[in-house]
Design an enzyme around this catalytic site. Structure first.
Site, PDB file in Angstrom:
ATOM      1  N   LEU A 119      65.017 -39.889   4.355  1.00  0.00           N
ATOM      2  CA  LEU A 119      65.424 -38.000   3.822  1.00  0.00           C
ATOM      3  C   LEU A 119      66.792 -37.513   3.527  1.00  0.00           C
ATOM      4  O   LEU A 119      67.670 -39.242   4.005  1.00  0.00           O
ATOM      5  CB  LEU A 119      64.821 -37.499   5.494  1.00  0.00           C
ATOM      6  CG  LEU A 119      64.251 -37.418   5.711  1.00  0.00           C
ATOM      7  CD1 LEU A 119      64.143 -36.808   7.541  1.00  0.00           C
ATOM      8  CD2 LEU A 119      62.817 -36.572   4.803  1.00  0.00           C
ATOM      9  N   ASP A 120      67.286 -37.255   2.424  1.00  0.00           N
ATOM     10  CA  ASP A 120      68.671 -37.731   2.267  1.00  0.00           C
ATOM     11  C   ASP A 120      69.649 -37.201   3.264  1.00  0.00           C
ATOM     12  O   ASP A 120      68.955 -36.405   4.240  1.00  0.00           O
ATOM     13  CB  ASP A 120      68.525 -35.921   1.495  1.00  0.00           C
ATOM     14  CG  ASP A 120      67.680 -35.985  -0.165  1.00  0.00           C
ATOM     15  OD1 ASP A 120      67.867 -37.322  -0.309  1.00  0.00           O
ATOM     16  OD2 ASP A 120      67.302 -35.232  -0.378  1.00  0.00           O
ATOM     17  N   MET A 121      70.834 -37.006   3.189  1.00  0.00           N
ATOM     18  CA  MET A 121      71.865 -36.787   4.095  1.00  0.00           C
ATOM     19  C   MET A 121      71.720 -35.231   4.851  1.00  0.00           C
ATOM     20  O   MET A 121      71.716 -35.130   6.524  1.00  0.00           O
ATOM     21  CB  MET A 121      73.341 -36.631   3.752  1.00  0.00           C
ATOM     22  CG  MET A 121      74.077 -36.745   5.319  1.00  0.00           C
ATOM     23  SD  MET A 121      76.053 -36.694   4.347  1.00  0.00           S
ATOM     24  CE  MET A 121      75.827 -35.363   3.141  1.00  0.00           C
TER      25      MET A 121
END
Length: 289
Positions: free
Chosen positions: A127-129
């Site tokens: 997942l993106d940050m």
């Protein structure tokens, strides 16, 4: 290590055929394993007999990621998988820019305390940050290969989008890619280097007074930034997505949440569903409890 007693119907099967066709191993997974038949190490083309004892020993894969204690929000765990609810603003894996505390450090620490071994964190998804929600970690090479090559997987997200989406349910099928070193993805034809991308969008609730829509999204491909790009291309970027939408000083991250993971259980081959609710920041924006 996994142990099997050969069932009579698989008499005279090759070891490789038995493990791949009956037990769900992949060719990739078997390349890094030692096979023992009745206590003796054998090759994959060895034939087996009924009631033989077969043992598969996976080679441990090390890592230089340091174990660092973290408060992991564990949603589900069994002998094969560890599923975590990741907070926003947490990087999943060390990068050139982020080398200190990441979710990977916490997972390495957790597995070390459980097994006494430093193990590579085998993330099935990333997942993106600034995206919150479910992260799936395979505890061993067999589980990782099974998820990647054998299991039926469905991944669902929730997002708060700008504007009111009129259609109740629809698909977005627009190839995406990036030009040069630009981090931002855009619609790009396959002929020009784009990748096919497909997202299903389902409206959960509309909030006319806020000019926002809560949607469920199912991924059919896993391109970088796919959901963010697709919703932006439709004219409904995710609220707080400063890369693909508008700057909003009051929203600190894109309001995207991985909330449901459906997969084939590694041992029973039954369908399992792991589901979590919205995080507080998303609830607060739309005023739900």
């Amino acid at each position: 290590m996994k142990k099997f007693i050969i069932e009579p119907e698989y008499n005279n099967f090759k070891v490789s055929d038995y493990l791949k066709e009956v037990k769900g191993y992949s060719s990739r997974g078997l390349r890094n394993a030692e096979i023992y038949l009745n206590g003796k190490k054998v090759r994959l083309d060895k034939k087996i007999k009924k009631l033989n004892r077969l043992v598969v020993v996976e080679q441990e894969k090390g890592t230089n990621i340091q174990p660092i204690p973290m408060d992991l929000k564990i949603v589900f765990e069994d002998k094969n998988l560890l599923i975590i609810n990741k907070d926003a603003n947490v990087v999943v894996h060390p990068t050139l820019k982020k080398t200190d505390i990441t979710l990977a450090n916490g997972v390495v620490d957790y597995l070390f305390k459980a097994t006494g071994k430093i193990q590579v964190p085998r993330f099935y998804n990333r997942l993106d940050m600034n995206t919150s929600g479910l992260i799936v970690v395979a505890k061993n090479a067999f589980a990782q290969a099974f998820l990647q090559e054998k299991a039926e997987i469905r991944k669902f997200y929730l997002a708060i989008c700008e504007g009111i989406i009129e259609k109740d349910e629809f698909f977005i099928e627009r190839p995406i890619g990036r030009v040069g070193d630009n981090i931002k993805r855009e619609e790009l034809s396959v002929e020009n280097g784009g990748q096919e991308a497909k997202t299903k969008v389902k409206v959960i609730e509309r909030f006319p007074e806020k000019n926002l829509t809560l949607v469920e999204l199912e991924l059919f491909t896993g391109r970088t930034h796919q959901i963010r790009v697709h919703l932006s291309l439709e004219g409904h970027p995710i609220l707080g997505d400063h890369l693909y939408g508008k700057e909003n000083p009051d929203i600190k991250r894109q309001l995207l949440h991985s909330y449901k993971f459906i997969y084939t259980d590694i041992d029973t081959h039954e369908q399992k569903i792991i589901e979590i609710g919205l995080p507080d920041d998303m609830k607060n924006i739309i005023g739900v409890k």
